[in-house]
Enzyme design. Structure first.
Site, PDB file in Angstrom:
ATOM      1  N   ARG A 243       0.857  -1.188   0.000  1.00 14.28           N
ATOM      2  CA  ARG A 243       0.000   0.000   0.000  1.00 14.28           C
ATOM      3  C   ARG A 243       0.889   1.231   0.000  1.00 14.28           C
ATOM      4  NH1 ARG A 243      -3.471  -2.474  -1.637  1.00 14.28           N
ATOM      5  NH2 ARG A 243      -5.602  -2.802  -0.915  1.00 14.28           N
ATOM      6  N   GLU A 272      -3.583   7.647  -4.364  1.00 14.39           N
ATOM      7  CA  GLU A 272      -4.063   7.134  -5.647  1.00 14.39           C
ATOM      8  C   GLU A 272      -5.383   7.794  -6.026  1.00 14.39           C
ATOM      9  OE1 GLU A 272      -4.216   2.837  -5.560  1.00 14.39           O
ATOM     10  OE2 GLU A 272      -2.179   2.716  -4.794  1.00 14.39           O
ATOM     11  N   HIS A 290      -1.610   0.270  -9.934  1.00 17.68           N
ATOM     12  CA  HIS A 290      -2.233  -0.689  -9.001  1.00 17.68           C
ATOM     13  C   HIS A 290      -2.755  -1.932  -9.742  1.00 17.68           C
ATOM     14  CE1 HIS A 290      -4.234  -0.885  -4.779  1.00 17.68           C
ATOM     15  NE2 HIS A 290      -4.008  -2.094  -5.245  1.00 17.68           N
TER      16      HIS A 290
HETATM   17  C1  8YV Z   1      -7.111  -5.008  -5.597  1.00 14.07           C
HETATM   18  C2  8YV Z   1      -5.334  -4.997  -3.785  1.00 14.07           C
HETATM   19  O1  8YV Z   1      -7.086  -4.810  -6.963  1.00 14.07           O
HETATM   20  O2  8YV Z   1      -6.436  -6.862  -2.890  1.00 14.07           O
HETATM   21  C3  8YV Z   1      -5.820  -5.837  -2.671  1.00 14.07           C
HETATM   22  O3  8YV Z   1      -5.545  -5.483  -1.523  1.00 14.07           O
HETATM   23  O4  8YV Z   1      -4.617  -4.106  -3.575  1.00 14.07           O
HETATM   24  C4  8YV Z   1      -5.695  -5.249  -5.183  1.00 14.07           C
HETATM   25  O5  8YV Z   1      -5.388  -6.570  -5.479  1.00 14.07           O
HETATM   26  C5  8YV Z   1      -7.862  -3.901  -4.963  1.00 14.07           C
HETATM   27  O6  8YV Z   1      -7.709  -3.827  -3.596  1.00 14.07           O
HETATM   28  C6  8YV Z   1      -9.314  -4.088  -5.277  1.00 14.07           C
HETATM   29  O7  8YV Z   1     -10.194  -3.557  -4.350  1.00 14.07           O
END
Ligand code: 8YV
Length: 324
Positions: A243, A272, A290
């Site tokens: 993150r 983001e 992402h």
């Molecule tokens: C997703 C991600 O695309 O799963 C996660 O935590 O960061 C990504 O794989 C995103 O969160 C979708 O809501």
């Protein structure tokens, strides 16, 4: 009259998932894929029995305070849930689920993609060629850094980090070191060819590549700050598929600009979809929007896993992936 639970799906999902959602629920799909925004999210909480949300939905304490609330479950599409105020959800008796496991391989693949790209200057090389600047092969052209045999430092050793360790050690003969406050058993670490380090600082000092795999929590916010970035070797690279909040983006820009570290491969950002201008201007960074879990196979599995949690919830069974 249909007694099927009403589920607001906040973003477009792969076709197969939307079909399954419409089959099993009174699904309110988002055909034009525009984020609902604060008001739309509040309205969803007031009008639906559950909300299938994503990282692009900021479910703050204020939004979760929408009254009168009908929703009882936030079924998150994704493993990370730092966009949801889980404490506020808990306090209001709102359940939260996520979708672990199914995106482990895709995300580990992307971490390796970033690592390889930044080490071998792949983004820079592609920009160079597309710009028509390539004058032909020469022995000293765009030399990067060897990946095979180098030391990879993993920050966090959960599911995705372990999958990265397996790839790096098994596929690229890398030495893998890691730090995790809750480390896996010595047997598990050994099976991955990974060596624990008691202190994060030792991982940062020893690694040629540092890859971040910790959750975003108040404790890990800006974990990679100016001081910790300064512990990295000047020829080392930072990879982030976790993150954006884990890295102080301004400090990272500074470290990259001053060549305090050699480069970075980033899939996530602090604000983001905004990306620091400083990063956009640098050649020694690879920037992806992402894409960690963005394969068709994985996105379908994530959707199906979210639907599984919804079904279990409305059947009165324990959630498979309860986070609150
Ligand atoms: C997703 C991600 O695309 O799963 C996660 O935590 O960061 C990504 O794989 C995103 O969160 C979708 O809501």
């Amino acid at each position: 009259m249909s007694a099927r639970p009403v589920v607001v799906v906040t973003r477009r999902l792969p076709e197969a998932v939307e079909q399954a959602a419409a089959r099993d629920f009174d699904a309110r799909l988002n055909r034009d894929d525009k984020p609902l925004g604060p008001d739309g999210l509040k309205e969803a909480l007031r009008s639906a029995d559950a909300v299938l949300c994503t990282v692009s939905d900021k479910l703050t304490a204020d939004i979760l305070s929408a009254e009168p609330r009908r929703a009882r479950l936030l079924a998150n599409f994704g493993v990370g849930f730092n966009h949801i105020d889980v404490e506020a959800a808990k306090a209001r008796g709102l359940a939260v689920s996520n979708t672990p496991d199914v995106l482990t391989d895709a995300t580990a693949d992307l971490a390796m993609t970033l690592l390889l790209m930044v080490a071998r200057r792949a983004g820079e090389g592609e920009r160079h060629l597309r710009a028509g600047a390539w004058t032909g092969w020469r022995p000293t052209h765009m030399m990067g850094t060897q990946v095979s045999g180098k030391t990879l430092g993993l920050v966090g050793m959960g599911r995705i980090a372990r999958a990265v360790a397996g790839r790096a050690h098994g596929g690229f003969g890398m030495r893998v070191i890691f730090h995790d406050p809750y480390p896996p058993s010595p047997e598990v670490a050994r099976s991955l060819g990974a060596e624990p380090r008691e202190r994060l600082e030792d991982v940062l000092r020893q690694a040629d590549f540092v890859s971040l795999h910790c959750p975003a929590t108040p404790e890990t916010r800006h974990l990679m700050n100016r001081e910790r970035l300064a512990l990295m070797r000047p020829d080392a690279y930072l990879v982030n598929t976790a993150r954006g909040d884990v890295v102080d983006e301004a400090a990272l820009v500074e470290a990259l600009q001053s060549r305090r570290i050699a480069g970075a491969g980033l899939d996530v950002f602090e604000r983001e979809p905004e990306v620091s201008r400083g990063l956009l201007e640098l050649e020694n960074v690879v920037l992806l929007p992402h894409l960690g879990s963005a394969t068709t196979e994985t996105r379908v599995e994530m959707g199906m896993r979210a639907l599984e949690n919804l079904r279990l919830f409305f059947a009165g069974s324990p959630l498979r992936d309860r986070v609150a």
